[in-house]
Write a protein that holds these residues in place. Structure first.
Motif, PDB file in Angstrom:
ATOM      1  N   ALA A  89     -23.291 -10.618   0.387  1.00  0.00           N
ATOM      2  CA  ALA A  89     -23.155  -9.265   0.209  1.00  0.00           C
ATOM      3  C   ALA A  89     -21.993  -8.864   0.596  1.00  0.00           C
ATOM      4  N   GLY A  90     -21.474  -7.394  -0.329  1.00  0.00           N
ATOM      5  CA  GLY A  90     -20.266  -6.893   0.105  1.00  0.00           C
ATOM      6  C   GLY A  90     -19.828  -5.725  -0.919  1.00  0.00           C
ATOM      7  N   ALA A  91     -18.947  -5.093  -0.783  1.00  0.00           N
ATOM      8  CA  ALA A  91     -18.505  -4.047  -1.529  1.00  0.00           C
ATOM      9  C   ALA A  91     -17.570  -4.644  -2.849  1.00  0.00           C
TER      10      ALA A  91
ATOM     11  N   VAL B 237     -15.120 -12.595 -11.601  1.00  0.00           N
ATOM     12  CA  VAL B 237     -14.254 -11.983 -10.585  1.00  0.00           C
ATOM     13  C   VAL B 237     -13.400 -10.945 -11.261  1.00  0.00           C
ATOM     14  N   GLY B 238     -13.362  -9.784 -10.588  1.00  0.00           N
ATOM     15  CA  GLY B 238     -12.494  -8.662 -11.167  1.00  0.00           C
ATOM     16  C   GLY B 238     -12.163  -7.671 -10.448  1.00  0.00           C
ATOM     17  N   VAL B 239     -11.831  -6.485 -10.817  1.00  0.00           N
ATOM     18  CA  VAL B 239     -11.265  -5.374  -9.945  1.00  0.00           C
ATOM     19  C   VAL B 239     -11.952  -4.143 -10.194  1.00  0.00           C
ATOM     20  N   THR B 240     -12.819  -4.396 -11.613  1.00  0.00           N
ATOM     21  CA  THR B 240     -13.494  -3.261 -11.965  1.00  0.00           C
ATOM     22  C   THR B 240     -14.782  -2.877 -11.410  1.00  0.00           C
ATOM     23  N   ARG B 241     -15.300  -1.769 -11.448  1.00  0.00           N
ATOM     24  CA  ARG B 241     -16.452  -1.091 -10.689  1.00  0.00           C
ATOM     25  C   ARG B 241     -17.560  -1.075 -11.826  1.00  0.00           C
ATOM     26  N   PRO B 242     -18.607  -1.543 -11.632  1.00  0.00           N
ATOM     27  CA  PRO B 242     -18.780  -2.688 -10.731  1.00  0.00           C
ATOM     28  C   PRO B 242     -18.472  -3.968 -11.425  1.00  0.00           C
ATOM     29  N   THR B 243     -18.324  -5.184 -10.648  1.00  0.00           N
ATOM     30  CA  THR B 243     -18.024  -6.470 -11.370  1.00  0.00           C
ATOM     31  C   THR B 243     -19.127  -7.132 -11.115  1.00  0.00           C
ATOM     32  N   THR B 244     -20.036  -7.271 -10.206  1.00  0.00           N
ATOM     33  CA  THR B 244     -21.314  -8.069 -10.032  1.00  0.00           C
ATOM     34  C   THR B 244     -22.407  -7.190 -10.292  1.00  0.00           C
ATOM     35  N   SER B 245     -23.244  -7.200 -11.573  1.00  0.00           N
ATOM     36  CA  SER B 245     -24.211  -6.533 -11.943  1.00  0.00           C
ATOM     37  C   SER B 245     -25.500  -7.059 -11.664  1.00  0.00           C
ATOM     38  N   ALA B 246     -25.574  -8.308 -11.489  1.00  0.00           N
ATOM     39  CA  ALA B 246     -26.864  -8.990 -11.240  1.00  0.00           C
ATOM     40  C   ALA B 246     -26.360 -10.311 -10.154  1.00  0.00           C
TER      41      ALA B 246
ATOM     42  N   ILE C   9     -29.575 -22.554  -1.117  1.00  0.00           N
ATOM     43  CA  ILE C   9     -29.547 -21.353  -2.279  1.00  0.00           C
ATOM     44  C   ILE C   9     -28.648 -20.488  -2.017  1.00  0.00           C
ATOM     45  N   LEU C  10     -27.570 -20.356  -2.620  1.00  0.00           N
ATOM     46  CA  LEU C  10     -26.446 -19.656  -2.360  1.00  0.00           C
ATOM     47  C   LEU C  10     -26.554 -18.287  -3.643  1.00  0.00           C
ATOM     48  N   LEU C  11     -26.796 -17.316  -3.077  1.00  0.00           N
ATOM     49  CA  LEU C  11     -26.643 -16.090  -3.943  1.00  0.00           C
ATOM     50  C   LEU C  11     -25.450 -15.098  -4.056  1.00  0.00           C
ATOM     51  N   ASP C  12     -25.191 -14.674  -4.992  1.00  0.00           N
ATOM     52  CA  ASP C  12     -24.121 -13.615  -4.962  1.00  0.00           C
ATOM     53  C   ASP C  12     -24.871 -12.248  -5.612  1.00  0.00           C
ATOM     54  N   LEU C  13     -24.609 -11.301  -4.763  1.00  0.00           N
ATOM     55  CA  LEU C  13     -25.456 -10.001  -4.857  1.00  0.00           C
ATOM     56  C   LEU C  13     -24.595  -9.074  -5.673  1.00  0.00           C
ATOM     57  N   PRO C  14     -24.968  -8.295  -6.279  1.00  0.00           N
ATOM     58  CA  PRO C  14     -24.305  -7.071  -6.679  1.00  0.00           C
ATOM     59  C   PRO C  14     -23.568  -6.380  -5.533  1.00  0.00           C
ATOM     60  N   ASP C  15     -22.538  -5.361  -5.822  1.00  0.00           N
ATOM     61  CA  ASP C  15     -22.103  -4.688  -5.040  1.00  0.00           C
ATOM     62  C   ASP C  15     -22.503  -3.617  -4.409  1.00  0.00           C
ATOM     63  N   HIS C  16     -22.684  -3.457  -3.160  1.00  0.00           N
ATOM     64  CA  HIS C  16     -23.613  -2.554  -2.284  1.00  0.00           C
ATOM     65  C   HIS C  16     -23.098  -0.898  -2.655  1.00  0.00           C
ATOM     66  N   ASP C  17     -21.917  -1.069  -2.908  1.00  0.00           N
ATOM     67  CA  ASP C  17     -21.479   0.461  -3.150  1.00  0.00           C
ATOM     68  C   ASP C  17     -21.118   0.687  -4.767  1.00  0.00           C
ATOM     69  N   SER C  18     -21.936  -0.190  -5.578  1.00  0.00           N
ATOM     70  CA  SER C  18     -21.825   0.086  -6.902  1.00  0.00           C
ATOM     71  C   SER C  18     -22.124   1.631  -7.428  1.00  0.00           C
ATOM     72  N   ILE C  19     -21.319   1.993  -8.307  1.00  0.00           N
ATOM     73  CA  ILE C  19     -21.553   3.415  -8.986  1.00  0.00           C
ATOM     74  C   ILE C  19     -23.177   3.366  -9.686  1.00  0.00           C
ATOM     75  N   GLU C  20     -23.553   1.962  -9.987  1.00  0.00           N
ATOM     76  CA  GLU C  20     -24.760   2.049 -10.646  1.00  0.00           C
ATOM     77  C   GLU C  20     -25.916   2.165  -9.843  1.00  0.00           C
TER      78      GLU C  20
ATOM     79  N   ALA D 298     -28.886   0.987 -10.102  1.00  0.00           N
ATOM     80  CA  ALA D 298     -29.938  -0.114 -10.184  1.00  0.00           C
ATOM     81  C   ALA D 298     -29.248  -1.022  -9.393  1.00  0.00           C
ATOM     82  N   HIS D 299     -28.037  -1.245  -9.335  1.00  0.00           N
ATOM     83  CA  HIS D 299     -27.392  -2.419  -8.497  1.00  0.00           C
ATOM     84  C   HIS D 299     -27.548  -2.175  -7.109  1.00  0.00           C
ATOM     85  N   ARG D 300     -27.458  -0.891  -6.662  1.00  0.00           N
ATOM     86  CA  ARG D 300     -27.844  -0.647  -5.156  1.00  0.00           C
ATOM     87  C   ARG D 300     -28.951  -0.984  -4.718  1.00  0.00           C
TER      88      ARG D 300
END
Length: 604
Positions: free
Chosen positions: A61-63, A83-92, A168-179, A181-183
């Motif tokens: 988890a992270g920003a 991987v990217g620098v746009t917001r949000p990058t990880t949506s699911a 089981i390794l998970l990559d979570l959406p960004d906790h500071d996402s502007i969306e 639903a992601h938060r």
């Protein structure tokens, strides 16, 4: 009040049972949301334990821009995360499984979304940035993929054979996402995963959003938490050391002392072996899920205690201090309820309820009824019938008659005057004072529950008091023996007086007929007929006066006995309709404190 003594070690099952019992007992007493969350924790724990306990779900988890998706790709040896620098990058959320047999139900419970296209690195390519790039072009040669879940062998991601088995390794959406639903998705999965890896970066590691929203409230979960400072390659060695020290200070202030802190670089691979080793040890232990559930139980129990105390939540989370331990204020709430002196409270209530029930009126009626019946039984035979024409004081109240008492109890209300506004006010005041005395020292929510319990049968109270008075044996049915003796004496005296009257009438008749008078005995100079008449009248009056005095004394004695019986009946009503609910509520609080103390035990 004394503190409950904690047991040195309580099993997870006992703690879950304690939390379930505490939530059940707190229902309707504490804030509904807190109780619902406690029940949710119990339910969630039951589901998690029923699924695979051989797998450990680790979430990154992270920003935005912290590099968690790059770290996920390196650890998994896949290119599953974009991987990217746009917001949000990880949506699911993305999932990577190592030897994931039997993990399907667990992943279904986590609701990891299915995707149609998944990329994964070839296990033979190793790990690191090169593996990520090669993985983007190696979908066909990668491991078996199931929807959005990449199923890997032991090798990918740089893991030694068997080290990642069950991971089981998970990559979570960004906790500071502007969306939003992601938060919300992050919040949902943070509640479910077994081990949380917070990925921070040098630019935003002190961001209040992550500390205040996640890290600080999760102080209870420090046993299932790892913090990673990523992108340390952007700093000088001295700068990286300063950042790590400052981050450690912030974590200690959040109540996360002892949480592993690692500095890594996804670009150079610095710190990755140590991070893999740490995760491998947690996975091999197979206890992260239990530690996580124990922390959830403790947090929910702390929230119940905080809601019970009515105090504000400390900065460290519900019922927490900055050190992550239960603080003194919230801990003091979980105390044993005071033992209620039912005798003292019953006496307090009985006086007011007796007045409201008309006990003084009934007691006075008992005394007057005894005198009334005594006069009717022992009065002068020529005048006692006049007494019977007067109404019986008890019958006027419909007490001591067959109209009120049937073979199975009372069949109607009494005619005692209705409770006045003043009497009702005194009764309400007495109930309020009794409830206040019983709830002294309790936290505000439970004291309010005790007060509600004291009034819970308010609608039944007046009828209950009336029934109690109507069914109480007042001891007026039994006729004293002396009544029969005095009554018989009055008839004897009346017969004597009547004999004197007849004798005198006979003498008058003889005089009228001019017949000679027979011998007339005398007592001294007083003729016997006159003596019998005067003596009968005088003795009748003396017996009547003595009987009235005895009736007055007997009426007082019966009134005192009736008062005791009526107060006992009123006391029984007070205990049943007022004190019993209060006692049950105090018992409920006592059981709540015991259950929540078990649930808060620090041993997972």
């Amino acid at each position: 009040m004394k503190m409950l003594r904690r047991r040195s070690s309580v099993s997870l099952d006992d703690r879950l049972n304690g939390l379930a019992e505490a939530a059940e007992l707190a229902d309707g007493r504490l804030e509904a949301g807190v109780v619902a969350e406690a029940r949710s924790v119990v339910s969630r724990a039951g589901v998690r334990r029923s699924l695979s306990v051989d797998h450990t779900v680790v979430a990154l988890a992270g920003a935005t821009g912290s590099g968690k998706s790059s770290l996920f790709n390196l650890l998994s040896g896949t290119s599953l995360a974009t991987v990217g620098v746009t917001r949000p990058t990880t949506s699911a959320a993305q999932a990577a499984l190592w030897e994931g047999a039997g993990s399907g139900p667990l992943l279904d419970w986590l609701e990891i979304p299915r995707r149609h296209e998944v990329t994964a690195a070839d296990p033979t390519r190793g790990s690191g940035p090169e593996a990520v790039e090669s993985g983007r072009a190696a979908v066909a040669s990668g491991p078996e993929a199931e929807g959005g879940r990449a199923v890997l062998a032991s090798g990918p991601g740089g893991w030694a054979d068997g080290d990642a088995a069950g991971l089981i390794l998970l990559d979570l959406p960004d906790h500071d996402s502007i969306e939003l639903a992601h938060r919300l998705e992050v919040d949902r999965l943070v509640e479910l995963v077994d081990l949380l890896v917070w990925v921070l970066d040098p630019q935003k590691y002190a961001d209040a959003a992550v500390h205040e929203r996640y890290l600080r409230p999760l102080a209870r979960h420090r046993g299932v938490m790892v913090v990673v400072l990523n992108q340390i390659d952007r700093l000088t060695p001295a700068g990286a050391e300063r950042c790590l020290k400052d981050l450690r200070r912030l974590l200690d202030e959040d109540g996360l002392a002892g949480v592993p802190l690692a500095g890594v670089s996804t670009r150079t691979g610095t710190g990755l072996p140590e991070l893999r080793s740490l995760l491998a040890s947690r996975v091999a232990d197979r206890r992260s899920w239990a530690t996580r559930l124990a922390a959830d139980v403790g947090t929910a129990a702390d929230a119940l205690v905080t809601a019970s105390s009515g105090v504000d939540t400390p900065a460290g989370g519900p019922g927490r201090s900055g050190t992550g331990e239960p603080d003194a204020a919230s801990g003091a709430v979980a105390t044993v309820a005071p033992e209620m002196s039912t005798d003292g409270l019953a006496k307090l209530l009985t006086v007011a309820l007796s007045e409201a029930a008309g006990v003084p009126t009934v007691v006075e009626a008992v005394a007057r009824a005894h005198r009334h019946r005594s006069v009717a039984a022992t009065g002068w035979p020529l005048t006692r019938w006049i007494r019977r024409l007067r109404p019986d004081p008890l019958r006027r109240l419909r007490l001591g008659t067959t109209e009120v008492h049937g073979p199975t109890g009372p069949v109607g209300r009494t005619s005692i005057p209705v409770t006045t506004a003043v009497q009702r006010s005194r009764m309400d005041t007495a109930i309020r004072e009794a409830a206040g005395a019983a709830s002294a020292g309790l936290p505000a929510p439970w004291a309010a529950a005790v007060r509600r319990a004291a009034r819970s049968h308010g609608d039944e109270l007046e009828d209950g008091l009336d029934r109690a008075v109507a069914t109480t044996s007042l001891g007026v049915a039994r006729r004293p023996v002396w009544w029969r003796v005095a009554g018989l004496a009055q008839w004897v005296v009346f017969a004597v007086m009547l004999a004197g009257v007849l004798w005198l009438l006979g003498l008058v008749g003889l005089d009228y007929l001019r017949l000679p008078r027979p011998y007339l005995p005398t007592a001294g100079e007083l003729p016997w007929p006159t003596l019998l008449l005067a003596g009968g009248i005088l003795l009748g009056l003396v017996i009547a006066l003595l009987s009235r005095g005895a009736a007055w004394l007997g009426g007082r004695r019966r009134a005192r006995r009736a008062a005791r019986m009526l107060r006992a009946s009123v006391d029984e009503v007070a205990r049943e309709l007022v004190l019993a609910p209060v006692k049950e509520e105090l018992s409920r609080y006592r059981r709540f404190t015991e259950a929540v103390t078990v649930a808060r035990d620090a041993t997972p």
